[in-house]
Design a protein around this motif. Structure first.
Motif, PDB file in Angstrom:
ATOM      1  N   ASN A 143      10.765  55.591 -53.205  1.00 33.88           N
ATOM      2  CA  ASN A 143      10.287  54.632 -54.425  1.00 33.88           C
ATOM      3  C   ASN A 143       9.878  53.296 -53.617  1.00 33.88           C
ATOM      4  O   ASN A 143       9.535  52.267 -54.191  1.00 33.88           O
ATOM      5  CB  ASN A 143      11.562  54.161 -55.172  1.00 33.88           C
ATOM      6  CG  ASN A 143      12.410  53.237 -54.632  1.00 33.88           C
ATOM      7  OD1 ASN A 143      12.642  53.492 -53.396  1.00 33.88           O
ATOM      8  ND2 ASN A 143      13.550  53.169 -55.438  1.00 33.88           N
ATOM      9  N   GLY A 144       9.710  53.352 -52.354  1.00 42.45           N
ATOM     10  CA  GLY A 144       9.243  51.899 -51.501  1.00 42.45           C
ATOM     11  C   GLY A 144      10.330  51.296 -51.089  1.00 42.45           C
ATOM     12  O   GLY A 144       9.955  50.182 -50.569  1.00 42.45           O
ATOM     13  N   SER A 145      11.529  51.444 -51.370  1.00 40.75           N
ATOM     14  CA  SER A 145      12.601  50.708 -50.818  1.00 40.75           C
ATOM     15  C   SER A 145      13.004  50.735 -49.493  1.00 40.75           C
ATOM     16  O   SER A 145      12.614  51.785 -48.658  1.00 40.75           O
ATOM     17  CB  SER A 145      13.945  51.324 -51.659  1.00 40.75           C
ATOM     18  OG  SER A 145      15.092  50.497 -50.984  1.00 40.75           O
ATOM     19  N   LEU A 146      13.135  49.738 -48.895  1.00 40.73           N
ATOM     20  CA  LEU A 146      13.300  49.414 -47.417  1.00 40.73           C
ATOM     21  C   LEU A 146      14.754  49.579 -46.968  1.00 40.73           C
ATOM     22  O   LEU A 146      15.567  48.570 -46.312  1.00 40.73           O
ATOM     23  CB  LEU A 146      12.528  48.178 -46.909  1.00 40.73           C
ATOM     24  CG  LEU A 146      11.348  47.889 -46.981  1.00 40.73           C
ATOM     25  CD1 LEU A 146      10.929  46.423 -46.560  1.00 40.73           C
ATOM     26  CD2 LEU A 146      10.746  48.725 -46.005  1.00 40.73           C
ATOM     27  N   THR A 147      15.369  50.501 -47.628  1.00 40.09           N
ATOM     28  CA  THR A 147      16.887  50.567 -47.392  1.00 40.09           C
ATOM     29  C   THR A 147      17.090  51.486 -46.170  1.00 40.09           C
ATOM     30  O   THR A 147      16.329  52.036 -45.672  1.00 40.09           O
ATOM     31  CB  THR A 147      17.445  51.202 -48.706  1.00 40.09           C
ATOM     32  OG1 THR A 147      18.920  51.248 -48.630  1.00 40.09           O
ATOM     33  CG2 THR A 147      16.992  52.825 -48.953  1.00 40.09           C
ATOM     34  N   GLY A 148      18.351  51.379 -45.948  1.00 36.33           N
ATOM     35  CA  GLY A 148      18.955  52.384 -44.992  1.00 36.33           C
ATOM     36  C   GLY A 148      18.596  52.025 -43.489  1.00 36.33           C
ATOM     37  O   GLY A 148      18.589  53.147 -42.390  1.00 36.33           O
ATOM     38  N   TYR A 149      18.556  50.761 -42.787  1.00 31.11           N
ATOM     39  CA  TYR A 149      18.570  50.441 -41.719  1.00 31.11           C
ATOM     40  C   TYR A 149      19.679  49.836 -40.918  1.00 31.11           C
ATOM     41  O   TYR A 149      20.020  48.949 -41.220  1.00 31.11           O
ATOM     42  CB  TYR A 149      17.252  49.512 -41.288  1.00 31.11           C
ATOM     43  CG  TYR A 149      16.937  49.555 -39.553  1.00 31.11           C
ATOM     44  CD1 TYR A 149      16.489  50.588 -39.242  1.00 31.11           C
ATOM     45  CD2 TYR A 149      16.969  48.313 -39.055  1.00 31.11           C
ATOM     46  CE1 TYR A 149      16.266  50.640 -37.533  1.00 31.11           C
ATOM     47  CE2 TYR A 149      16.698  48.233 -37.763  1.00 31.11           C
ATOM     48  CZ  TYR A 149      16.176  49.314 -36.979  1.00 31.11           C
ATOM     49  OH  TYR A 149      15.829  49.098 -35.687  1.00 31.11           O
ATOM     50  N   ALA A 150      20.323  50.648 -39.922  1.00 31.64           N
ATOM     51  CA  ALA A 150      21.647  50.181 -39.425  1.00 31.64           C
ATOM     52  C   ALA A 150      21.515  48.730 -38.759  1.00 31.64           C
ATOM     53  O   ALA A 150      22.285  48.125 -38.660  1.00 31.64           O
ATOM     54  CB  ALA A 150      22.193  51.078 -38.308  1.00 31.64           C
TER      55      ALA A 150
END
Length: 179
Positions: A143-150
């Motif tokens: 969906n264009g989310s910039l989630t998930g970067y440690a």
């Protein structure tokens, strides 16, 4: 025996790890799972050819160049599944992104399965022990989310901007695991 050294980057202090011949880890200060794949003590040793090579690669990267991943001997520790996901990450072109679902489709095809869980892929992406070089920052939500970067969303944004990614189609989620 594992060795480590630090590299002062525009993102903060980066710790590098090596088995003497290969890069086995690269973590941004404060990153989740920092050093998580090295189960032995690491001896400080800044005078190793592998570290010199990686530092030069990072210098070029942070200068806005596109050094090739294949220039570096990488040996990330992980399960076969994780290593396959990390291999797919290395195929994402500089300045481009892929979704977790896109990686899941590639993994399903490699494993001769109809489908693959995006969450399983997300776990492998999040535990990437060689940040920046194995470009997990290039993975976004469908969906264009910039989630998930440690390394944190702010770091992910800086890396994508450095690579010239058009950020107008992406957003920072209001809640998530990597905020």
């Amino acid at each position: 025996m594992y060795y480590k050294t630090i590299y002062p980057s525009p993102l903060g202090i980066i710790t590098m790890a090596s088995d003497g011949d290969n890069l086995t880890g690269l973590w941004i200060e404060g990153q989740k799972y920092h050093g998580g794949t090295i189960f032995e003590d690491m001896a400080e040793n800044k005078d190793m050819p592998i570290f010199d090579t990686v530092k030069k690669w990072l210098d070029r990267y942070f200068a806005g160049e596109n050094p090739l991943i294949s220039e570096l001997p990488l040996a990330p520790a992980g399960s076969d599944f994780r290593k396959e996901v990390w291999h797919i990450l290395c195929e994402i072109p500089y300045g481009e992104v892929i979704t977790y679902g896109g990686i899941a489709k590639k993994m399903a095809a490699k494993m001769n399965k109809e489908s693959m869980s995006s969450q399983a892929v997300g776990g492998a992406v999040g535990h990437n022990p060689i940040s920046i070089i194995i470009p997990c920052h290039r993975v976004v939500g469908s969906n264009g989310s910039l989630t998930g970067y440690a390394g944190g969303i702010h770091t992910k944004i800086k890396l994508l901007e450095l690579e010239g990614v058009d950020m107008s189609r992406f957003f920072v989620p209001s809640k998530g695991t990597a905020l």
